[in-house]
Design a protein around this motif. Sequence first.
Motif, PDB file in Angstrom:
ATOM      1  N   MET A   1       0.837  -1.194   0.000  1.00 52.35           N
ATOM      2  CA  MET A   1       0.000   0.000   0.000  1.00 52.35           C
ATOM      3  C   MET A   1       0.871   1.242   0.000  1.00 52.35           C
ATOM      4  O   MET A   1       1.821   1.347   0.750  1.00 52.35           O
ATOM      5  CB  MET A   1      -0.909   0.002   1.242  1.00 52.35           C
ATOM      6  CG  MET A   1      -1.888   1.174   1.286  1.00 52.35           C
ATOM      7  SD  MET A   1      -2.933   1.123   2.775  1.00 52.35           S
ATOM      8  CE  MET A   1      -1.806   1.833   3.969  1.00 52.35           C
ATOM      9  N   THR A   2       0.529   2.185  -0.871  1.00 52.40           N
ATOM     10  CA  THR A   2       1.250   3.445  -0.915  1.00 52.40           C
ATOM     11  C   THR A   2       0.720   4.368   0.162  1.00 52.40           C
ATOM     12  O   THR A   2      -0.486   4.586   0.266  1.00 52.40           O
ATOM     13  CB  THR A   2       1.080   4.101  -2.302  1.00 52.40           C
ATOM     14  OG1 THR A   2       1.536   3.180  -3.287  1.00 52.40           O
ATOM     15  CG2 THR A   2       1.871   5.377  -2.395  1.00 52.40           C
ATOM     16  N   SER A   3       1.622   4.960   0.984  1.00 54.14           N
ATOM     17  CA  SER A   3       1.177   5.758   2.127  1.00 54.14           C
ATOM     18  C   SER A   3       0.365   6.964   1.701  1.00 54.14           C
ATOM     19  O   SER A   3      -0.474   7.447   2.449  1.00 54.14           O
ATOM     20  CB  SER A   3       2.398   6.204   2.937  1.00 54.14           C
ATOM     21  OG  SER A   3       3.272   6.990   2.134  1.00 54.14           O
ATOM     22  N   THR A   6      -5.309   7.458  -0.017  1.00 56.29           N
ATOM     23  CA  THR A   6      -6.242   7.625   1.096  1.00 56.29           C
ATOM     24  C   THR A   6      -7.509   6.797   0.965  1.00 56.29           C
ATOM     25  O   THR A   6      -8.129   6.465   1.967  1.00 56.29           O
ATOM     26  CB  THR A   6      -6.643   9.109   1.237  1.00 56.29           C
ATOM     27  OG1 THR A   6      -7.282   9.542   0.021  1.00 56.29           O
ATOM     28  CG2 THR A   6      -5.430   9.980   1.510  1.00 56.29           C
ATOM     29  N   ARG A  68      -7.383   4.835   4.369  1.00 60.71           N
ATOM     30  CA  ARG A  68      -6.081   4.705   5.025  1.00 60.71           C
ATOM     31  C   ARG A  68      -6.225   4.763   6.540  1.00 60.71           C
ATOM     32  O   ARG A  68      -5.579   4.006   7.263  1.00 60.71           O
ATOM     33  CB  ARG A  68      -5.137   5.815   4.540  1.00 60.71           C
ATOM     34  CG  ARG A  68      -3.744   5.747   5.161  1.00 60.71           C
ATOM     35  CD  ARG A  68      -2.811   6.746   4.521  1.00 60.71           C
ATOM     36  NE  ARG A  68      -3.257   8.124   4.739  1.00 60.71           N
ATOM     37  CZ  ARG A  68      -2.676   9.189   4.207  1.00 60.71           C
ATOM     38  NH1 ARG A  68      -1.656   9.046   3.386  1.00 60.71           N
ATOM     39  NH2 ARG A  68      -3.118  10.398   4.465  1.00 60.71           N
ATOM     40  N   ASP A  69      -7.054   5.685   7.029  1.00 62.59           N
ATOM     41  CA  ASP A  69      -7.140   5.943   8.466  1.00 62.59           C
ATOM     42  C   ASP A  69      -8.604   5.915   8.885  1.00 62.59           C
ATOM     43  O   ASP A  69      -9.338   6.876   8.682  1.00 62.59           O
ATOM     44  CB  ASP A  69      -6.508   7.301   8.783  1.00 62.59           C
ATOM     45  CG  ASP A  69      -6.364   7.565  10.282  1.00 62.59           C
ATOM     46  OD1 ASP A  69      -7.182   7.046  11.057  1.00 62.59           O
ATOM     47  OD2 ASP A  69      -5.445   8.314  10.660  1.00 62.59           O
ATOM     48  N   ALA A 108     -10.450  -0.198   6.820  1.00 61.39           N
ATOM     49  CA  ALA A 108      -9.063   0.205   6.610  1.00 61.39           C
ATOM     50  C   ALA A 108      -8.481  -0.653   5.491  1.00 61.39           C
ATOM     51  O   ALA A 108      -8.932  -1.767   5.258  1.00 61.39           O
ATOM     52  CB  ALA A 108      -8.264   0.030   7.898  1.00 61.39           C
ATOM     53  N   ALA A 110      -6.814   1.058   2.333  1.00 59.00           N
ATOM     54  CA  ALA A 110      -6.681   1.721   1.033  1.00 59.00           C
ATOM     55  C   ALA A 110      -5.375   1.305   0.377  1.00 59.00           C
ATOM     56  O   ALA A 110      -4.352   1.168   1.038  1.00 59.00           O
ATOM     57  CB  ALA A 110      -6.718   3.237   1.212  1.00 59.00           C
ATOM     58  N   ARG A 111      -5.422   1.075  -0.930  1.00 59.10           N
ATOM     59  CA  ARG A 111      -4.214   0.685  -1.652  1.00 59.10           C
ATOM     60  C   ARG A 111      -4.292   1.217  -3.075  1.00 59.10           C
ATOM     61  O   ARG A 111      -5.371   1.477  -3.610  1.00 59.10           O
ATOM     62  CB  ARG A 111      -4.062  -0.832  -1.667  1.00 59.10           C
ATOM     63  CG  ARG A 111      -5.232  -1.619  -2.241  1.00 59.10           C
ATOM     64  CD  ARG A 111      -5.029  -3.093  -1.940  1.00 59.10           C
ATOM     65  NE  ARG A 111      -5.987  -3.985  -2.568  1.00 59.10           N
ATOM     66  CZ  ARG A 111      -7.110  -4.390  -1.995  1.00 59.10           C
ATOM     67  NH1 ARG A 111      -7.428  -3.944  -0.788  1.00 59.10           N
ATOM     68  NH2 ARG A 111      -7.916  -5.243  -2.612  1.00 59.10           N
ATOM     69  N   GLY A 158      -6.918   6.003  -4.852  1.00 55.58           N
ATOM     70  CA  GLY A 158      -6.364   4.660  -4.910  1.00 55.58           C
ATOM     71  C   GLY A 158      -6.967   3.794  -5.995  1.00 55.58           C
ATOM     72  O   GLY A 158      -6.524   2.666  -6.218  1.00 55.58           O
TER      73      GLY A 158
END
Length: 236
Positions: A1-3, A6, A68-69, A108, A110-111, A158
């Motif tokens: 997953m890329t930080s 989102t 993501r969060d 949770a 996201a990717r 994403g």
Amino acid sequence: MTSAVTVTVQQVVFTRDAPRWHALADALGLAAPFAPSPEWGEFVGDGVLAVHHSAACADRVELNVLVRDLDAVEKALAGHDVTRGEMAGVGRMLTVRTQAGVELAVFAGARATAGEVAVQPIWFQDDIAEARAILEALGMRAEIAADAGGWVQLRADGGGTVGLHSASGRSEADGAGFGLSFEVRGDLDALATRLREAGFDASVVDEAYTRTIRITEPAVTINAAQTDLHGYHRES
């Protein structure tokens, strides 16, 4: 997953014939990150298609949003009807319920995803402003909207898009809820040919807003990316 990612759209179809959907996903060019089981499979393109076997449901559609969060999203959804929960084998989740009774699930995870074909679930309800506010709180951004109202398309960074459409004019049995569709940004005719070669009755139709592929079994619509903006405008 890329930080930096989102939010990712996951379109979930419940079906009695999972192998048929697995074959369709393959013909669409979606990739399975793991071998699908008879009960559950995921197929990744631009966004995620999930296929859930259900003896009781015939191609019912749900919308999952992967973020993501989860805690930050819950705060962003303050003022909406949000319930915390947990799904066995998946983990914590949020359920968001609209005034029209439409529910979507938020997890949770996201990717970043990419592909020629995007998942594009259609969210039907008359209060489009409420649905748009929810998706924007989840991190999605509006791309195209109808000048007269009644349609907004939002994109997830994403992968995947969601179309918001007024439920007016739908049959009472349908009403508010989700419909299944896809969007293709490549060669629509080449994709239709590939689908027919894979055994799907795919026809190309010229709509007022774009060209689409229609498959009869299962009933699926695949829209070409909209380029004719007569009666529409870009939001971003």
